[in-house]
Design a protein around this motif. Sequence first.
Motif, PDB file in Angstrom:
ATOM      1  N   ALA A   1      10.883  23.415  40.192  1.00  0.00           N
ATOM      2  CA  ALA A   1      11.067  22.827  38.864  1.00  0.00           C
ATOM      3  C   ALA A   1       9.734  22.754  38.147  1.00  0.00           C
ATOM      4  O   ALA A   1       8.687  22.601  38.774  1.00  0.00           O
ATOM      5  CB  ALA A   1      11.671  21.434  38.983  1.00  0.00           C
ATOM      6  N   VAL A   2       9.785  22.881  36.843  1.00  0.00           N
ATOM      7  CA  VAL A   2       8.590  22.717  36.019  1.00  0.00           C
ATOM      8  C   VAL A   2       8.915  21.799  34.859  1.00  0.00           C
ATOM      9  O   VAL A   2      10.059  21.735  34.395  1.00  0.00           O
ATOM     10  CB  VAL A   2       8.064  24.054  35.466  1.00  0.00           C
ATOM     11  CG1 VAL A   2       7.310  24.829  36.535  1.00  0.00           C
ATOM     12  CG2 VAL A   2       9.174  24.903  34.871  1.00  0.00           C
ATOM     13  N   VAL A   3       7.912  21.085  34.410  1.00  0.00           N
ATOM     14  CA  VAL A   3       8.110  20.202  33.266  1.00  0.00           C
ATOM     15  C   VAL A   3       6.805  20.136  32.482  1.00  0.00           C
ATOM     16  O   VAL A   3       5.721  20.196  33.059  1.00  0.00           O
ATOM     17  CB  VAL A   3       8.587  18.798  33.719  1.00  0.00           C
ATOM     18  CG1 VAL A   3       7.539  18.109  34.590  1.00  0.00           C
ATOM     19  CG2 VAL A   3       8.929  17.917  32.533  1.00  0.00           C
ATOM     20  N   LYS A   4       6.944  20.055  31.170  1.00  0.00           N
ATOM     21  CA  LYS A   4       5.778  19.946  30.293  1.00  0.00           C
ATOM     22  C   LYS A   4       5.601  18.477  29.929  1.00  0.00           C
ATOM     23  O   LYS A   4       6.554  17.817  29.511  1.00  0.00           O
ATOM     24  CB  LYS A   4       6.034  20.784  29.036  1.00  0.00           C
ATOM     25  CG  LYS A   4       4.926  20.761  28.000  1.00  0.00           C
ATOM     26  CD  LYS A   4       5.242  21.810  26.920  1.00  0.00           C
ATOM     27  CE  LYS A   4       4.286  21.733  25.753  1.00  0.00           C
ATOM     28  NZ  LYS A   4       4.449  20.542  24.909  1.00  0.00           N
TER      29      LYS A   4
ATOM     30  N   GLU B   1       1.089  21.218  32.228  1.00  0.00           N
ATOM     31  CA  GLU B   1       2.193  21.962  32.822  1.00  0.00           C
ATOM     32  C   GLU B   1       2.298  21.540  34.285  1.00  0.00           C
ATOM     33  O   GLU B   1       1.339  21.657  35.034  1.00  0.00           O
ATOM     34  CB  GLU B   1       1.915  23.462  32.765  1.00  0.00           C
ATOM     35  CG  GLU B   1       1.607  23.990  31.377  1.00  0.00           C
ATOM     36  CD  GLU B   1       1.452  25.510  31.366  1.00  0.00           C
ATOM     37  OE1 GLU B   1       1.567  26.131  32.437  1.00  0.00           O
ATOM     38  OE2 GLU B   1       1.222  26.054  30.278  1.00  0.00           O
TER      39      GLU B   1
END
Lengths: 480, 480
Positions: free
Chosen positions: B356-359, B364
Amino acid sequence: MTDPFVAIGGDAAGLSAASKCKREQPERDVIVFEKGSWVSYSHCGMPYFVKGEVDRLDDLLSLSPAEIRERGIDLRRGHEVVAIDSDARVLTVETSAGDRLEQPYGDLLIGTGARAVTTPIEGSDLAGVHTMHGLDSAAAVRAHLLDPAVDAVADVGGEEFVDRELVERHAAFEPPETVAIVGGGYVGVEMAEAFSAHGLDVHLFQRGEHVLPPFGEAVAEVVEGELAAEGVTLHLGEEVQRLDGDDGRVERLVCAGGASLAVDLALVGIGIRPNTDLLADTPIETGVADAVAVDDYGRTNVDGVYAAGDCATMRHAVTGERDWVPLGLTANRAGRAIGATVAGDPTPVGDIAGTAVVKAFEQECGRTGLVDHEAASDAGFDPVSETITAGSRSGYYPGGAETTVTLIADRDSGRLLGGTIVGTDRAAIRIDIVAMALEQDATVGELERSDLAYAPPFSPVWDPVLTAAKVLGSSVQERY
Amino acid sequence: MTDPFVAIGGDAAGLSAASKCKREQPERDVIVFEKGSWVSYSHCGMPYFVKGEVDRLDDLLSLSPAEIRERGIDLRRGHEVVAIDSDARVLTVETSAGDRLEQPYGDLLIGTGARAVTTPIEGSDLAGVHTMHGLDSAAAVRAHLLDPAVDAVADVGGEEFVDRELVERHAAFEPPETVAIVGGGYVGVEMAEAFSAHGLDVHLFQRGEHVLPPFGEAVAEVVEGELAAEGVTLHLGEEVQRLDGDDGRVERLVCAGGASLAVDLALVGIGIRPNTDLLADTPIETGVADAVAVDDYGRTNVDGVYAAGDCATMRHAVTGERDWVPLGLTANRAGRAIGATVAGDPTPVGDIAGTAVVKAFEQECGRTGLVDHEAASDAGFDPVSETITAGSRSGYYPGGAETTVTLIADRDSGRLLGGTIVGTDRAAIRIDIVAMALEQDATVGELERSDLAYAPPFSPVWDPVLTAAKVLGSSVQERY
């Protein structure tokens, strides 16, 4: 094991090995012979120094000689190894002062690097013709570009090491207006950007039909569009025969077909070759491209002699065969592994996948593995490939850019063989996903089903790499 | 096989499956029941719609109902499946107009998604309290933020579908000044950015000691610094007990410890739960977190019944166990695979790695695999981890940023178990390198020796991911 560990060459491979060995065996003598004056510098940073994004030559040094000595490494600059007696384990060394000495070794690393070739271009020895191999060369190009009326020579930095006579000679030249780049590889493309930043009229000559041949056609076409849009005049399929001019200064480039161009400066970037002449009179064997033949631990055929970096072969992760792909990480990694091995911890140097990235103005280009179908066929595969273009982010999220991905796989087994990518939004790092897959012998189906990251600012739901895998997946037999 | 393929739920899983099945079996009836009016929309894009970077709700639709019908899919919005007779293979459906119908199926996909939970926060039903689950909710938040004197309700778009009464009610409210976010997960962090962009006084309440728990402490600390620097007031270790206010409007947030804050708007993002109540009276089994239990092909325990997306389990690539990690790519990939399977081409849905990635403003953040030591121990591993911070580019190249990488491995086998990353320069995509390594059961040593890309504008010689692998490598037994 009290005999010294000696490295020939004071750049990435030699110094990585020396540093690692000294750290593991602090009591051991570790000696590095460097025939020139520069050590531990970044080849890859040179175009950005010429461009002006990097201020001073010194910025391109990873370690200063003082830092190297602080690590306990006996660094000897201006020392050229001229003979290796591998039976007696003794080197013959000539110093720049004209002295000659003998140095016994316990373990030896050959880290002699590579040199730029200019053959068969005639006139490469004219003043104003550069090869961008080594910091002196970069300093000369930048000195040539600067206006002697306003820029002091000392501005380039590197006071302690630089070939001042060379730099001053070029600094005295009028700044050029028209520049020819011979060769459309990494150096040519990066230098086109560097010269353009100085407002020059840049001409890039490439013998083949496309720039950046290792990156394949899909990348090349995007890069060629970018170069043209940035005002670089492309001369594709044009073979440069010679450079000529009066008074020893370059004035003109002449093509095999007869066309010519008046130029003030020429940069020749048509390839490099391993520095292995030193081995001619030794039993140490060379292999692919005359690079030193080594095994998975960087060992040559001669006991106690290792080789790493731009002068050595490596095992290719996809073909399993020895190959020669001179790049910075490989030199660092192999050097470090050999440093551990000679210190008593046998450490494989790892494989290469030919992974490389290059910036062409705003385009980020990447490649890994086998990209060329012919090369894949030669390696015994039945290659099939697909090229897709997709957005780098969710369509509704601002700032995305078209990203073109090519993947190559073996038709029967579905094994991933290689890939390329080009785009302006985080394209370069994405090639590492493919590189990691290759290194692990993944199939295109496994890549397609990988749980990669998704968030609108960074990628669409299906990353462009996954989309390419989805499309290519339907062309292979073994998908699951 | 002429019985229809029916999907319950008109979002990622249902429509991916329907599209794939119809493409492979054009003659087959493919029906999608969606109880609401929205179909095929991006959950992940909602914070950016509220922020204003995405103009209109319609921009968040991947496919319009017309496009879905053009694919030959029989899409029925406002149709809620209320019962499944899996012996007779018949569904009972209630329409929003109050009709009741029966629909036989050959194959059935349960793609009912998940819903936001607000328990145990009291007062979540007050006006001005939102959950950001579904586009109506996003539209209501945006309408609430806009000034009714200057912004028309129609500005949000979504004319055909939106719950106009809900939107108009919120549009009539005065724009808020102080906003409370309850929960510091993805939604909380993304919404903090969205609210800040509107110049609001943003307070984020997190019950635990850190935001973004699945990303581990190293990421959380960077993100918390970023949130604070952007003016978000963090209330860590603070348990929200209730929201209250007069006249049915939220006016105040009250913590378990007694502290309270006057607020004009509250956003509750404390978790989601699979929509599987429908299965209570069926033999279809649920598993982890009450999500539908499925095998590697998305098959439930009942013949002809599949499940995918936020309501279903998946196999975890590292533990090999069933897990529930509701994310967008998983729903798309599993839906598509099931569409192929029911059309006669058995296709595995693939594993998840929890990538998962989130800003978080400019940071980042990425995570993959097992990050928490306790979770790794529970899965039978002996976890060891290292965190490093390194530059994202060569030190001399402008524009680089500190990048913090944590890698976790099993001490004995050296197998890579998970990783996290945070930084402002191309950090998010780098987590995919680790994800790819996990998916292929790579060891930390194999990652360390991978031939990743290097060029000064994009990475240092050793990418931060490789540096982390180098450091962690010395803590595991099996390195080579």
